[in-house]
Design a protein around this motif. Structure first.
Motif, PDB file in Angstrom:
ATOM      1  N   VAL A 298      33.448 -51.508 -46.310  1.00 12.11           N
ATOM      2  CA  VAL A 298      32.747 -52.687 -46.817  1.00 12.11           C
ATOM      3  C   VAL A 298      32.954 -52.772 -48.328  1.00 12.11           C
ATOM      4  O   VAL A 298      32.778 -51.777 -49.042  1.00 12.11           O
ATOM      5  CB  VAL A 298      31.234 -52.610 -46.504  1.00 12.11           C
ATOM      6  CG1 VAL A 298      30.524 -53.880 -46.981  1.00 12.11           C
ATOM      7  CG2 VAL A 298      31.004 -52.390 -45.015  1.00 12.11           C
ATOM      8  N   THR A 299      33.339 -53.951 -48.805  1.00 11.75           N
ATOM      9  CA  THR A 299      33.455 -54.174 -50.252  1.00 11.75           C
ATOM     10  C   THR A 299      32.472 -55.267 -50.653  1.00 11.75           C
ATOM     11  O   THR A 299      32.265 -56.234 -49.916  1.00 11.75           O
ATOM     12  CB  THR A 299      34.879 -54.602 -50.652  1.00 11.75           C
ATOM     13  OG1 THR A 299      35.192 -55.836 -50.031  1.00 11.75           O
ATOM     14  CG2 THR A 299      35.884 -53.552 -50.254  1.00 11.75           C
ATOM     15  N   ILE A 300      31.879 -55.090 -51.814  1.00 15.73           N
ATOM     16  CA  ILE A 300      30.849 -56.012 -52.303  1.00 15.73           C
ATOM     17  C   ILE A 300      31.158 -56.378 -53.748  1.00 15.73           C
ATOM     18  O   ILE A 300      31.420 -55.489 -54.575  1.00 15.73           O
ATOM     19  CB  ILE A 300      29.442 -55.373 -52.211  1.00 15.73           C
ATOM     20  CG1 ILE A 300      29.160 -54.955 -50.760  1.00 15.73           C
ATOM     21  CG2 ILE A 300      28.373 -56.326 -52.716  1.00 15.73           C
ATOM     22  CD1 ILE A 300      27.851 -54.223 -50.579  1.00 15.73           C
ATOM     23  N   GLU A 301      31.112 -57.684 -54.027  1.00 16.76           N
ATOM     24  CA  GLU A 301      31.397 -58.132 -55.393  1.00 16.76           C
ATOM     25  C   GLU A 301      30.556 -59.354 -55.715  1.00 16.76           C
ATOM     26  O   GLU A 301      30.299 -60.199 -54.862  1.00 16.76           O
ATOM     27  CB  GLU A 301      32.879 -58.475 -55.560  1.00 16.76           C
ATOM     28  CG  GLU A 301      33.238 -58.792 -56.994  1.00 16.76           C
ATOM     29  CD  GLU A 301      34.726 -59.044 -57.168  1.00 16.76           C
ATOM     30  OE1 GLU A 301      35.184 -59.070 -58.314  1.00 16.76           O
ATOM     31  OE2 GLU A 301      35.408 -59.240 -56.144  1.00 16.76           O
ATOM     32  N   TYR A 302      30.146 -59.441 -56.975  1.00 15.09           N
ATOM     33  CA  TYR A 302      29.383 -60.602 -57.423  1.00 15.09           C
ATOM     34  C   TYR A 302      30.264 -61.843 -57.388  1.00 15.09           C
ATOM     35  O   TYR A 302      31.399 -61.834 -57.877  1.00 15.09           O
ATOM     36  CB  TYR A 302      28.856 -60.389 -58.844  1.00 15.09           C
ATOM     37  CG  TYR A 302      27.790 -59.317 -58.937  1.00 15.09           C
ATOM     38  CD1 TYR A 302      26.582 -59.445 -58.263  1.00 15.09           C
ATOM     39  CD2 TYR A 302      27.997 -58.172 -59.710  1.00 15.09           C
ATOM     40  CE1 TYR A 302      25.608 -58.455 -58.348  1.00 15.09           C
ATOM     41  CE2 TYR A 302      27.026 -57.187 -59.806  1.00 15.09           C
ATOM     42  CZ  TYR A 302      25.836 -57.334 -59.120  1.00 15.09           C
ATOM     43  OH  TYR A 302      24.873 -56.351 -59.206  1.00 15.09           O
ATOM     44  N   THR A 303      29.733 -62.941 -56.816  1.00 14.64           N
ATOM     45  CA  THR A 303      30.534 -64.166 -56.699  1.00 14.64           C
ATOM     46  C   THR A 303      30.851 -64.755 -58.057  1.00 14.64           C
ATOM     47  O   THR A 303      31.888 -65.390 -58.241  1.00 14.64           O
ATOM     48  CB  THR A 303      29.793 -65.211 -55.851  1.00 14.64           C
ATOM     49  OG1 THR A 303      28.489 -65.439 -56.403  1.00 14.64           O
ATOM     50  CG2 THR A 303      29.661 -64.763 -54.419  1.00 14.64           C
ATOM     51  N   GLU A 304      29.981 -64.568 -59.041  1.00 10.76           N
ATOM     52  CA  GLU A 304      30.262 -65.126 -60.379  1.00 10.76           C
ATOM     53  C   GLU A 304      31.496 -64.470 -60.991  1.00 10.76           C
ATOM     54  O   GLU A 304      32.254 -65.088 -61.738  1.00 10.76           O
ATOM     55  CB  GLU A 304      29.054 -64.931 -61.304  1.00 10.76           C
ATOM     56  CG  GLU A 304      28.760 -63.473 -61.622  1.00 10.76           C
ATOM     57  CD  GLU A 304      27.263 -63.180 -61.677  1.00 10.76           C
ATOM     58  OE1 GLU A 304      26.870 -62.412 -62.555  1.00 10.76           O
ATOM     59  OE2 GLU A 304      26.508 -63.719 -60.857  1.00 10.76           O
ATOM     60  N   LYS A 305      31.729 -63.195 -60.632  1.00  8.84           N
ATOM     61  CA  LYS A 305      32.919 -62.502 -61.127  1.00  8.84           C
ATOM     62  C   LYS A 305      34.177 -63.062 -60.484  1.00  8.84           C
ATOM     63  O   LYS A 305      35.213 -63.217 -61.126  1.00  8.84           O
ATOM     64  CB  LYS A 305      32.803 -61.010 -60.842  1.00  8.84           C
ATOM     65  CG  LYS A 305      33.920 -60.194 -61.457  1.00  8.84           C
ATOM     66  CD  LYS A 305      33.672 -58.721 -61.294  1.00  8.84           C
ATOM     67  CE  LYS A 305      34.792 -57.918 -61.938  1.00  8.84           C
ATOM     68  NZ  LYS A 305      34.600 -56.469 -61.771  1.00  8.84           N
ATOM     69  N   ILE A 306      34.069 -63.387 -59.173  1.00  7.80           N
ATOM     70  CA  ILE A 306      35.211 -63.977 -58.479  1.00  7.80           C
ATOM     71  C   ILE A 306      35.563 -65.319 -59.097  1.00  7.80           C
ATOM     72  O   ILE A 306      36.732 -65.643 -59.310  1.00  7.80           O
ATOM     73  CB  ILE A 306      34.895 -64.143 -56.977  1.00  7.80           C
ATOM     74  CG1 ILE A 306      34.673 -62.767 -56.333  1.00  7.80           C
ATOM     75  CG2 ILE A 306      36.007 -64.888 -56.261  1.00  7.80           C
ATOM     76  CD1 ILE A 306      34.168 -62.830 -54.920  1.00  7.80           C
ATOM     77  N   SER A 307      34.543 -66.119 -59.430  1.00  8.27           N
ATOM     78  CA  SER A 307      34.798 -67.447 -60.002  1.00  8.27           C
ATOM     79  C   SER A 307      35.461 -67.362 -61.358  1.00  8.27           C
ATOM     80  O   SER A 307      36.103 -68.306 -61.810  1.00  8.27           O
ATOM     81  CB  SER A 307      33.487 -68.236 -60.121  1.00  8.27           C
ATOM     82  OG  SER A 307      32.646 -67.640 -61.092  1.00  8.27           O
ATOM     83  N   LYS A 308      35.296 -66.204 -62.026  1.00  5.95           N
ATOM     84  CA  LYS A 308      35.903 -66.038 -63.353  1.00  5.95           C
ATOM     85  C   LYS A 308      37.296 -65.412 -63.277  1.00  5.95           C
ATOM     86  O   LYS A 308      37.929 -65.183 -64.297  1.00  5.95           O
ATOM     87  CB  LYS A 308      35.010 -65.152 -64.229  1.00  5.95           C
ATOM     88  CG  LYS A 308      33.688 -65.807 -64.591  1.00  5.95           C
ATOM     89  CD  LYS A 308      32.836 -64.849 -65.418  1.00  5.95           C
ATOM     90  CE  LYS A 308      31.504 -65.474 -65.777  1.00  5.95           C
ATOM     91  NZ  LYS A 308      30.622 -64.543 -66.526  1.00  5.95           N
ATOM     92  N   LEU A 309      37.790 -65.133 -62.063  1.00  9.42           N
ATOM     93  CA  LEU A 309      39.061 -64.423 -61.913  1.00  9.42           C
ATOM     94  C   LEU A 309      40.215 -65.181 -62.546  1.00  9.42           C
ATOM     95  O   LEU A 309      41.048 -64.606 -63.256  1.00  9.42           O
ATOM     96  CB  LEU A 309      39.339 -64.184 -60.427  1.00  9.42           C
ATOM     97  CG  LEU A 309      40.613 -63.398 -60.102  1.00  9.42           C
ATOM     98  CD1 LEU A 309      40.531 -62.001 -60.699  1.00  9.42           C
ATOM     99  CD2 LEU A 309      40.820 -63.316 -58.605  1.00  9.42           C
ATOM    100  N   ASP A 310      40.257 -66.503 -62.312  1.00 11.05           N
ATOM    101  CA  ASP A 310      41.344 -67.301 -62.891  1.00 11.05           C
ATOM    102  C   ASP A 310      41.364 -67.194 -64.403  1.00 11.05           C
ATOM    103  O   ASP A 310      42.416 -67.039 -65.025  1.00 11.05           O
ATOM    104  CB  ASP A 310      41.202 -68.771 -62.493  1.00 11.05           C
ATOM    105  CG  ASP A 310      41.783 -69.033 -61.117  1.00 11.05           C
ATOM    106  OD1 ASP A 310      42.517 -68.175 -60.619  1.00 11.05           O
ATOM    107  OD2 ASP A 310      41.482 -70.096 -60.551  1.00 11.05           O
TER     108      ASP A 310
END
Length: 665
Positions: A298-310
C-alpha cells in the motif's frame, strides 16, 4: 502513441533502460534504443529523447533537432541484482569496477545508501594504477574491464532508472494517467521480493531488516506491507509521519484499525481518495504474491503533493537547462573584432532592453543569447528558445502565447500555457525572426510594447515580465523594403543590436578553433599541432577556405577527420568532397571563346599589345578588331587575369590568369 528514443554509450545499457520503460509504459509509448556510434545514421524524430548520462548527452546533442525535448536520466542500482552482495560476509573487501572514476564512486555511494555497508569498497576504473589485489569484484555491467587477477566477479548489471526519472518522463510526455497505476508500487514490489530471498545463513535478520528499512525510508511516499490477514508487517518512516504514530504502535496491528472500515483489498489493484488527520490522501494498493504468501503493498501520498508534481518537474527541468547554458567564456575566439563584439554584448546583458542578433548560420547566435541571459539579473530564471521557422504559422501564436480550453478543434482540455508565460521572469530567445508571418509580427509588437499576452481564445490579458532576444540570418532592412517585415517591429527589436562575425572574416580563429575541437574529438594532447594532422597544402587550403557553415562546419570537419585519421598527415583529397568542389567552383572563371583566345595569345607571346592581337586575329580568321579586343582586355583586367600597361608589350598574363588557363586545359 508517443515515441521515446533512449540514447546510450553502449547497446547493453540502452536496451536495459528501454526494456525497463517498456515494462512500465508500453501501453502509452513506443520506445527505441540508439547507441552513440549509430546516432548519425538514425532518424531521431520523436516526442522525447532520454539520455542515459550527462556525458552521452554532451556527445549526442549536436545530432538532435533543437525542438525535440530531452531528459537526462538519473540511474540507480537495480535492486534485483544485489543478492550476492547481500550474502558477502561482514568486512569483505571488494573492488568496485566501472568505466570511469565518477561512475565507480557513484555506484559505491548508491550501494551504501541501500544499506550494503557491511563490505569495504575500492573504486577501480580504466587507467587506475593503484588498488589492492583482491579476489572479489563488484561491477554494474562492466565485467570486461575487471582486472585479470579477480577470480570472483559479481555483476550487479546495468543501473536502472530512478523512480523520479520515470515520473518526470510521464509528466513531460503528458501521459499522467499512468500515475494511477502506482509505478511506485511496482518499483517497491521488487524490494519486497529481495528481502525474502536473502541468504539467512550468511546474513543476520537484523542486517536484512536494516537494509529493507533503508530502502523503504528513501521513498517519499508512505509505504506499508500488509499480509493476507490484514496485519501490518512493515512500514516506512513516511507512513509513520502521515498517521502520526510510532512504528512500534503500528507493526502487527490490523490495517483496518489504522484506516477505519476501508476494504481496499478486494481486488488485485485498487485506488481511493480519503482523509487522514484532516488532509486528503491518495491510497493505492497492489497485490503481492511471494511464493505461497499473499500480501498487499500500500502506498499513501497527499493529493496536494500530486497536484504539484507538474510544477516540481518543470522547475527541475528549468534548473537543468540553466546548468547547461553557455556563458561568454564558451564563445571561443582570439579575434580582436569578435572580442569587441563580446564586450559590447556583456554591457548589453546588464540592461534589460530588447536585443537583436544578426549573423550567418553557424556563427553562434544562440550561444551569444544564452551568454547574455547568464550575465543578466534574470540568470536564475528560465531561458526559453523558440525557432520561428520550425513552428507552422497556424500554431505559432498558440505556442508562444498559449490557448484556452476549446479555443480551436483539437485544443487540449484545460488549455495550454505558452512559452512567454513559461519564460516569465527570464528570457525568451526568438530565433529566425525574419521568417515570422506578418500577422504574428503585429501581435509580437503589441507584446513588446504592452508587456502583456493574450492566450488564443481568451478575453483577458496576462502580464508577463520577459526579456526578448531575437536573432536572424537575414537582412531585415531588405525584408522591410520587400514588405515582408514590419518596420515598427524592427525598430522595437533593434534597441540593442549585435552582429556575429563569419569565420572567413576572422582567419586568426581558424587555427585556434581547429586545435580546440581536435583536442575534444581526437583526445586531449593526442595531436599537438596542426602539422601533425595536416599536410602543408591541406592546412593552407583550410585557412583560405570560405567556411560557408562557419564554426558549425568546422566542428563537423574535425569530427569527420577523427573518423578517417590513420596516424598520417591528411591530404586535400581526404577532405569532404563538397569542400573541394566548392573551392574549384570559386576558382573556375568562365570565359567565352574570344576571351579565351585573347588570354591564350597573351600567355603564348609573354605579353602583347592590342594592335598585335588584332593582326594575329586577322591572320587566324578570327573576327576580332582592335575595338573588340580593347573591350575584352578591359574585362580580363577586371577579372584580374592580366596586367595591362600602355606600351609596346602592353598586356601580360597574371598568376590568376595562368591558373584559369590551367583549369580550361
Amino acid at each position: 502513441m508517443k515515441k521515446l528514443i533512449v540514447v546510450s554509450m553502449g547497446k547493453t545499457t540502452g536496451d536495459v533502460i528501454a526494456n525497463q520503460i517498456r515494462n512500465l509504459l508500453s501501453d502509452h509509448i513506443t520506445v527505441e534504443s540508439v547507441f552513440i556510434p549509430e546516432i548519425s545514421k538514425v532518424d531521431m524524430e520523436c516526442d522525447m529523447v532520454l539520455f542515459t548520462s550527462e556525458f552521452t548527452a554532451k556527445l549526442a546533442l549536436k545530432y538532435l533537432d533543437a525542438n525535440i525535448p530531452y531528459l537526462i536520466a538519473y540511474r540507480v542500482i537495480n535492486h534485483k541484482n544485489i543478492e550476492r552482495v547481500i550474502s558477502l560476509p561482514v568486512g569483505t573487501e571488494v573492488l568496485l569496477v566501472n568505466d570511469d572514476i565518477n561512475s565507480a564512486l557513484e555506484a559505491i555511494e548508491q550501494l551504501i545508501e541501500l544499506g550494503l555497508n557491511h563490505v569495504k569498497y575500492y573504486p577501480v576504473y580504466p587507467g587506475c594504477k593503484q588498488y589492492p589485489k583482491i579476489e572479489t569484484a563488484i561491477t554494474p555491467g562492466e565485467a570486461p574491464i575487471v582486472p585479470e587477477s579477480v577470480s570472483n566477479i559479481i555483476d550487479i548489471g546495468t543501473r536502472i532508472l530512478d523512480i523520479r526519472t520515470i515520473h518526470e518522463l510521464i509528466s513531460r510526455l503528458d501521459i499522467k494517467e499512468t500515475l494511477r497505476e502506482s509505478l511506485v508500487t511496482r518499483y517497491i514490489k521488487d524490494i519486497i521480493e529481495i528481502s525474502r530471498s536473502i541468504d539467512e545463513s550468511r546474513r543476520s535478520a537484523r542486517e536484512s531488516q536494516r537494509l529493507l528499512e533503508t530502502i523503504f525510508d528513501s521513498v517519499e511516499y508512505g509505504i506499508v506491507y500488509v499480509d493476507s490477514l490484514g496485519k501490518i508487517v512493515r512500514v516506512n518512516s513516511k507512513f509513520e509521519s502521515i498517521f502520526n504514530k510510532k512504528k512500534k504502535d503500528i507493526l502487527g496491528k490490523s490495517f483496518f484499525k489504522i484506516i477505519d472500515s476501508i476494504d481496499i483489498f478486494s481486488k488485485e489493484r485498487g485506488s481511493l481518495i480519503t482523509e487522514i488527520e484532516g488532509r486528503e490522501v491518495l491510497i493505492d494498493t497492489d497485490q503481492v504474491n511471494l511464493e505461497d504468501d499473499l500480501g498487499y503493498l500500500v502506498t499513501i501520498e497527499y493529493t496536494e503533493k500530486i497536484s504539484k508534481l507538474d510544477h516540481e518537474i518543470r522547475r527541475n527541468h528549468e534548473q537543468r537547462i540553466k546548468r547547461k547554458l553557455y556563458t561568454f567564456e564558451d564563445y571561443l575566439t582570439v579575434n580582436k573584432e569578435v572580442k569587441d563584439m563580446l564586450r559590447r554584448a556583456e554591457k548589453f546583458a546588464k540592461n534589460d532592453a530588447t536585443i537583436i542578433i544578426q549573423g550567418e548560420n553557424g556563427t553562434g547566435k544562440e550561444i551569444l543569447a544564452q551568454a547574455v541571459h547568464m550575465s543578466s539579473f534574470r540568470r536564475k530564471n528560465a531561458f526559453i528558445p523558440v525557432n520561428i521557422a520550425a513552428v507552422t504559422p497556424n500554431l505559432l501564436e498558440s505556442e508562444l502565447f498559449g490557448y484556452e480550453e476549446g479555443a480551436f478543434t483539437g485544443a487540449r482540455k484545460g488549455g495550454k500555457i505558452g512559452l512567454f508565460e513559461i519564460a516569465n521572469g527570464g528570457t525568451i530567445f526568438i530565433d529566425e525572426i525574419g521568417d515570422a508571418p506578418l500577422d504574428f509580427q503585429v501581435k509580437l509588437l503589441r507584446v513588446l510594447q504592452e508587456k502583456r499576452i493574450r492566450r488564443v481564445g481568451a478575453l483577458e490579458e496576462i502580464p508577463v515580465d520577459v526579456r526578448v532576444i531575437a536573432a536572424t540570418n537575414k537582412n531585415l532592412i531588405n525584408l522591410i523594403d520587400e514588405g515582408k517585415f514590419r518596420e515598427d517591429l524592427f525598430f522595437r527589436l533593434n534597441i540593442l543590436p549585435l552582429k556575429t562575425i563569419p569565420l572567413r572574416r576572422r582567419r586568426d580563429d581558424i587555427k585556434h578553433l581547429l586545435m580546440y575541437f581536435i583536442n575534444i574529438y581526437f583526445g586531449k594532447g593526442k595531436i599537438k599541432t596542426l602539422d601533425e594532422l595536416l599536410k602543408v597544402e591541406t592546412k593552407e587550403f583550410l585557412l583560405d577556405y570560405r567556411w560557408r557553415g562557419n564554426v558549425r562546419e568546422l566542428i563537423n570537419l574535425v569530427e569527420y577527420m577523427s573518423f578517417i585519421y590513420e596516424n598520417k598527415e591528411l591530404e586535400i583529397s581526404a577532405l569532404p568532397y563538397y569542400m573541394i568542389e566548392d573551392e574549384h567552383d570559386r576558382a573556375r572563371i568562365l570565359l567565352d571563346s574570344n576571351e579565351l583566345w585573347v588570354l591564350e595569345e597573351i600567355e603564348k607571346n609573354r605579353g602583347i599589345g592590342r594592335s598585335s592581337l588584332a593582326q594575329y586575329a586577322k591572320k587566324q580568321d578570327i573576327g576580332l578588331g582592335e575595338g573588340k579586343i580593347r573591350g575584352i582586355i578591359k574585362k580580363l583586367k577586371e577579372k584580374e587575369l592580366i596586367d595591362y600597361k600602355e606600351g609596346k608589350r602592353g598586356c601580360a598574363i597574371s598568376e590568376k590568369g595562368m591558373k584559369t588557363l590551367e583549369n580550361y586545359k
